[in-house]
Each structure stands twice: as structure tokens, then as C-alpha cells.
Design a protein around this motif. Structure first.
Motif, PDB file in Angstrom:
ATOM      1  N   GLU A  65      38.688  34.781  80.752  1.00  0.00           N
ATOM      2  CA  GLU A  65      39.829  35.365  80.046  1.00  0.00           C
ATOM      3  C   GLU A  65      39.940  34.612  78.733  1.00  0.00           C
ATOM      4  O   GLU A  65      40.214  33.411  78.721  1.00  0.00           O
ATOM      5  N   ILE A  66      39.683  35.306  77.614  1.00  0.00           N
ATOM      6  CA  ILE A  66      39.697  34.630  76.318  1.00  0.00           C
ATOM      7  C   ILE A  66      40.777  35.206  75.418  1.00  0.00           C
ATOM      8  O   ILE A  66      41.256  36.334  75.627  1.00  0.00           O
ATOM      9  N   ASN A  67      41.141  34.442  74.415  1.00  0.00           N
ATOM     10  CA  ASN A  67      42.153  34.879  73.461  1.00  0.00           C
ATOM     11  C   ASN A  67      41.601  35.991  72.575  1.00  0.00           C
ATOM     12  O   ASN A  67      40.397  36.035  72.270  1.00  0.00           O
ATOM     13  N   GLU A  68      42.467  36.879  72.161  1.00  0.00           N
ATOM     14  CA  GLU A  68      42.065  37.945  71.239  1.00  0.00           C
ATOM     15  C   GLU A  68      41.494  37.336  69.958  1.00  0.00           C
ATOM     16  O   GLU A  68      42.007  36.346  69.447  1.00  0.00           O
ATOM     17  N   GLY A  69      40.431  37.931  69.463  1.00  0.00           N
ATOM     18  CA  GLY A  69      39.822  37.460  68.230  1.00  0.00           C
ATOM     19  C   GLY A  69      38.800  36.360  68.401  1.00  0.00           C
ATOM     20  O   GLY A  69      38.218  35.900  67.419  1.00  0.00           O
ATOM     21  N   CYS A  70      38.546  35.920  69.663  1.00  0.00           N
ATOM     22  CA  CYS A  70      37.609  34.806  69.901  1.00  0.00           C
ATOM     23  C   CYS A  70      36.237  35.266  70.365  1.00  0.00           C
ATOM     24  O   CYS A  70      35.348  34.422  70.572  1.00  0.00           O
ATOM     25  N   LEU A  71      36.033  36.567  70.546  1.00  0.00           N
ATOM     26  CA  LEU A  71      34.794  37.041  71.160  1.00  0.00           C
ATOM     27  C   LEU A  71      33.553  36.593  70.393  1.00  0.00           C
ATOM     28  O   LEU A  71      32.593  36.086  70.995  1.00  0.00           O
ATOM     29  N   GLU A  72      33.536  36.764  69.090  1.00  0.00           N
ATOM     30  CA  GLU A  72      32.351  36.402  68.319  1.00  0.00           C
ATOM     31  C   GLU A  72      32.094  34.901  68.357  1.00  0.00           C
ATOM     32  O   GLU A  72      30.938  34.460  68.394  1.00  0.00           O
ATOM     33  N   GLN A  73      33.154  34.108  68.364  1.00  0.00           N
ATOM     34  CA  GLN A  73      32.987  32.654  68.479  1.00  0.00           C
ATOM     35  C   GLN A  73      32.381  32.285  69.821  1.00  0.00           C
ATOM     36  O   GLN A  73      31.508  31.410  69.892  1.00  0.00           O
ATOM     37  N   VAL A  74      32.834  32.939  70.868  1.00  0.00           N
ATOM     38  CA  VAL A  74      32.309  32.666  72.209  1.00  0.00           C
ATOM     39  C   VAL A  74      30.832  33.049  72.293  1.00  0.00           C
ATOM     40  O   VAL A  74      30.010  32.290  72.828  1.00  0.00           O
ATOM     41  N   ILE A  75      30.481  34.210  71.763  1.00  0.00           N
ATOM     42  CA  ILE A  75      29.082  34.644  71.779  1.00  0.00           C
ATOM     43  C   ILE A  75      28.210  33.663  71.008  1.00  0.00           C
ATOM     44  O   ILE A  75      27.119  33.277  71.469  1.00  0.00           O
ATOM     45  N   SER A  76      28.664  33.253  69.830  1.00  0.00           N
ATOM     46  CA  SER A  76      27.905  32.310  69.017  1.00  0.00           C
ATOM     47  C   SER A  76      27.736  30.964  69.725  1.00  0.00           C
ATOM     48  O   SER A  76      26.645  30.386  69.753  1.00  0.00           O
ATOM     49  N   PHE A  77      28.821  30.489  70.351  1.00  0.00           N
ATOM     50  CA  PHE A  77      28.771  29.219  71.079  1.00  0.00           C
ATOM     51  C   PHE A  77      27.781  29.282  72.234  1.00  0.00           C
ATOM     52  O   PHE A  77      26.946  28.403  72.423  1.00  0.00           O
ATOM     53  N   ALA A  78      27.876  30.349  73.037  1.00  0.00           N
ATOM     54  CA  ALA A  78      27.001  30.479  74.197  1.00  0.00           C
ATOM     55  C   ALA A  78      25.537  30.601  73.778  1.00  0.00           C
ATOM     56  O   ALA A  78      24.645  29.984  74.381  1.00  0.00           O
ATOM     57  N   GLY A  79      25.283  31.387  72.727  1.00  0.00           N
ATOM     58  CA  GLY A  79      23.913  31.541  72.252  1.00  0.00           C
ATOM     59  C   GLY A  79      23.345  30.240  71.707  1.00  0.00           C
ATOM     60  O   GLY A  79      22.195  29.870  72.002  1.00  0.00           O
ATOM     61  N   ASP A  80      24.124  29.534  70.908  1.00  0.00           N
ATOM     62  CA  ASP A  80      23.670  28.243  70.373  1.00  0.00           C
ATOM     63  C   ASP A  80      23.419  27.247  71.497  1.00  0.00           C
ATOM     64  O   ASP A  80      22.458  26.465  71.457  1.00  0.00           O
ATOM     65  N   PHE A  81      24.289  27.269  72.517  1.00  0.00           N
ATOM     66  CA  PHE A  81      24.142  26.343  73.640  1.00  0.00           C
ATOM     67  C   PHE A  81      22.842  26.633  74.394  1.00  0.00           C
ATOM     68  O   PHE A  81      22.089  25.716  74.734  1.00  0.00           O
ATOM     69  N   LEU A  82      22.554  27.909  74.638  1.00  0.00           N
ATOM     70  CA  LEU A  82      21.313  28.265  75.314  1.00  0.00           C
ATOM     71  C   LEU A  82      20.097  27.841  74.503  1.00  0.00           C
ATOM     72  O   LEU A  82      19.144  27.284  75.048  1.00  0.00           O
ATOM     73  N   GLY A  83      20.121  28.121  73.214  1.00  0.00           N
ATOM     74  CA  GLY A  83      18.998  27.762  72.368  1.00  0.00           C
ATOM     75  C   GLY A  83      18.753  26.265  72.322  1.00  0.00           C
ATOM     76  O   GLY A  83      17.608  25.812  72.232  1.00  0.00           O
ATOM     77  N   ARG A  84      19.823  25.500  72.406  1.00  0.00           N
ATOM     78  CA  ARG A  84      19.731  24.040  72.316  1.00  0.00           C
ATOM     79  C   ARG A  84      19.411  23.382  73.658  1.00  0.00           C
ATOM     80  O   ARG A  84      18.657  22.408  73.730  1.00  0.00           O
ATOM     81  N   GLU A  85      19.974  23.905  74.724  1.00  0.00           N
ATOM     82  CA  GLU A  85      19.920  23.218  76.012  1.00  0.00           C
ATOM     83  C   GLU A  85      18.912  23.796  77.007  1.00  0.00           C
ATOM     84  O   GLU A  85      18.632  23.151  78.016  1.00  0.00           O
ATOM     85  N   SER A  86      18.384  24.974  76.760  1.00  0.00           N
ATOM     86  CA  SER A  86      17.416  25.534  77.700  1.00  0.00           C
ATOM     87  C   SER A  86      16.128  24.736  77.681  1.00  0.00           C
ATOM     88  O   SER A  86      15.748  24.155  76.664  1.00  0.00           O
ATOM     89  N   ALA A  87      15.435  24.722  78.813  1.00  0.00           N
ATOM     90  CA  ALA A  87      14.254  23.878  78.976  1.00  0.00           C
ATOM     91  C   ALA A  87      13.034  24.448  78.251  1.00  0.00           C
ATOM     92  O   ALA A  87      12.924  25.657  78.022  1.00  0.00           O
ATOM     93  N   GLU A  88      12.120  23.552  77.925  1.00  0.00           N
ATOM     94  CA  GLU A  88      10.863  23.955  77.315  1.00  0.00           C
ATOM     95  C   GLU A  88      10.113  24.885  78.264  1.00  0.00           C
ATOM     96  O   GLU A  88      10.040  24.651  79.461  1.00  0.00           O
ATOM     97  N   GLY A  89       9.586  25.969  77.710  1.00  0.00           N
ATOM     98  CA  GLY A  89       8.840  26.919  78.521  1.00  0.00           C
ATOM     99  C   GLY A  89       9.687  27.996  79.161  1.00  0.00           C
ATOM    100  O   GLY A  89       9.149  28.897  79.811  1.00  0.00           O
ATOM    101  N   SER A  90      10.996  27.928  79.006  1.00  0.00           N
ATOM    102  CA  SER A  90      11.866  28.958  79.581  1.00  0.00           C
ATOM    103  C   SER A  90      12.021  30.119  78.610  1.00  0.00           C
ATOM    104  O   SER A  90      11.669  30.024  77.434  1.00  0.00           O
ATOM    105  N   ASP A  91      12.560  31.222  79.096  1.00  0.00           N
ATOM    106  CA  ASP A  91      12.722  32.448  78.300  1.00  0.00           C
ATOM    107  C   ASP A  91      14.165  32.931  78.369  1.00  0.00           C
ATOM    108  O   ASP A  91      14.444  34.029  78.861  1.00  0.00           O
ATOM    109  N   PRO A  92      15.110  32.122  77.884  1.00  0.00           N
ATOM    110  CA  PRO A  92      16.525  32.395  78.130  1.00  0.00           C
ATOM    111  C   PRO A  92      17.062  33.673  77.484  1.00  0.00           C
ATOM    112  O   PRO A  92      16.714  34.023  76.356  1.00  0.00           O
TER     113      PRO A  92
END
Length: 245
Positions: A65-92
Motif C-alpha cells: 500500500e503506497i502513497n499516491e504519486g509514489c509509483l514511479e519512485q517505487v518502480i525506480s527504486f526496485a529496478g535499481d535495487f535489482l540491478g545492483r544487488e542481483s547475483a552475477e549470472g542471474s537474469d533478473p
């Protein structure tokens, strides 16, 4: 505003699992003041030679449940987190669905159920995401994880698939059903044979008891125990007995 966040294929055999990464993303939503998240669910998908996966081919998903107007920030955060934290050789892959904006929800649910039975291609996943208005993005490797991420979102919305991440913690091995129901992560204690479980019935807890997603609720399944007088009437299911969820 309610959303679904689902991820897949972020790990390798030596790294932390996809479930832990999903939990960290969920914690990040709260830490950044965007909203709060529900329990993370694990959704088993098809194991097949044509599908690359680390060990079990499962997607991880949670509602938030997120605040109105935060959707793009949440998407950007989650995507950046996956790109940074996913393991080598994975296909996130990442899927984010805004429920107020979702079109054709039955199609998404059907896609998730098919992914448990069939090999599905990336182009088909992208076509569906575009048609229903879901965010779908690759964050490393081949990006094959988008298929599982989209499927995980559909299965979570279906409400009848998935095991909750983590296990229930109690100080005693045997507790009344009422005490189990008082746990914040247990919505219902249900017998696998459909018999009624009374609030005063004793339940023997096995190793690492888990709840599963049934009818949109976090349900602790139990089976009849071989009990004498004063012994527990029920026992939680072994992990292997939950493999179909």
C-alpha cells in the motif's frame, strides 16, 4: 494505492535468495516513507529444460500500500535495487502492477497459472504486460526473469498459490489454535480434510511451520494427529507436504 511487486531470477547457487531480495525491497518502501508491504510469497513455476533457473524456478511477490504519486519512485527504486544487488549470472526481472490501473486482471491470473504448466516466451510476457498496463523490466543478464515476475504477480492476485516466506516462531511445541490465530501472520488455521479446527484444539508444531496463500488469506494447514487423551488433535504439515503450494 495498492500495488503488486514481483521479482524472479536474481540469484545464483552461492548468493542470497530471491526471497531475501524481495524482503529488502519491501523494507525499502517503508524506510523511504512510500508505504508498507505485506508478507512475501514464493510461487513455484514450471521446472523444464528450456527454462533457465538457479535451483527451483520460483518467483517472489508481495502486495504494498503506497502513497499516491509514489509509483514511479517505487518502480525506480526496485529496478535499481535489482540491478545492483542481483547475483552475477542471474537474469533478473521486475513486475509492478498498480491495481487501480490494472486492465484484464483475469488474463494476468491465467498467465500465472499457465507458467506453472507451460514454457512461455519473453515476447508474450511483454505483450501481456503492455495490454494490461503492468510495468515489466529486465535488470541484468538475458532478462528472462520477466516471465516469472509477471507470472508471480498473477498468482499472487489469484490468491490460491504460494507459500509465505519465513516460518512461524513460537516458544512451545504445542499450542492451542487460538494462540496460532493471534499471530499477526496467521489469518486462519484450516484442516486439509475440511474438518473444523476449534479455537481450543491443541496443535503440534513441526519444524519451521509455514502458512500458505488460500482464498487470499495466510492459512496454516494442519492434519489430524495420532493423539491419546490430552494430546494434540492436530499437527502442522511437513515442508514436503506443502510442495503443491
Amino acid at each position: 494505492m495498492q500495488i503488486v511487486i514481483s521479482i524472479d531470477d536474481t540469484d545464483n547457487l552461492e548468493s542470497r535468495g530471491t526471497g531475501e531480495i524481495a524482503s529488502l525491497i519491501a523494507e525499502g518502501l517503508t524506510a523511504n516513507g512510500w508505504g508498507s508491504a505485506s508478507l512475501v510469497t514464493r510461487h513455484q513455476l514450471l521446472v523444464h529444460p528450456d527454462i533457465p533457473y538457479t535451483s527451483h524456478n520460483s518467483a517472489m511477490c508481495f502486495l504494498a500500500e503506497i502513497n499516491e504519486g509514489c509509483l514511479e519512485q517505487v518502480i525506480s527504486f526496485a529496478g535499481d535495487f535489482l540491478g545492483r544487488e542481483s547475483a552475477e549470472g542471474s537474469d533478473p526481472g521486475l513486475c509492478v502492477v498498480s491495481l487501480p490501473d490494472l486492465k484484464h486482471a483475469p488474463e494476468l491470473i491465467a498467465f500465472g497459472r499457465r507458467a506453472k504448466l507451460e514454457v512461455i516466451t519473453m515476447p508474450e510476457a511483454y505483450q501481456l504486460a503492455d495490454r494490461i498496463g503492468a510495468h515489466l523490466s529486465e535488470h541484468g543478464g538475458t532478462g528472462q526473469g520477466i516471465i516469472g515476475a509477471l507470472a508471480g504477480a498473477g498468482l499472487r492476485l489469484w490468491g490460491n498459490d504460494g507459500r509465505m516466506k519465513g516460518s512461524l516462531k513460537f516458544s512451545r511445541e504445542t499450542v492451542p489454535a487460538a494462540e496460532l490465530l493471534a499471530h499477526p501472520n496467521v489469518d486462519e488455521v484450516r484442516s486439509i480434510t475440511g474438518e473444523s479446527v476449534d479455537a481450543l484444539d491443541l496443535v503440534r508444531l513441526g519444524e519451521k511451520p509455514k502458512t500458505v496463500l488460500i482464498d487470499g488469506a495466510s492459512v496454516l494447514l494442519v492434519s489430524a494427529a495420532e493423539a491419546g487423551e490430552g494430546e494434540p488433535l492436530w499437527q502442522t504439515l511437513h515442508r514436503k507436504e506443502l510442495k503443491d503450494y
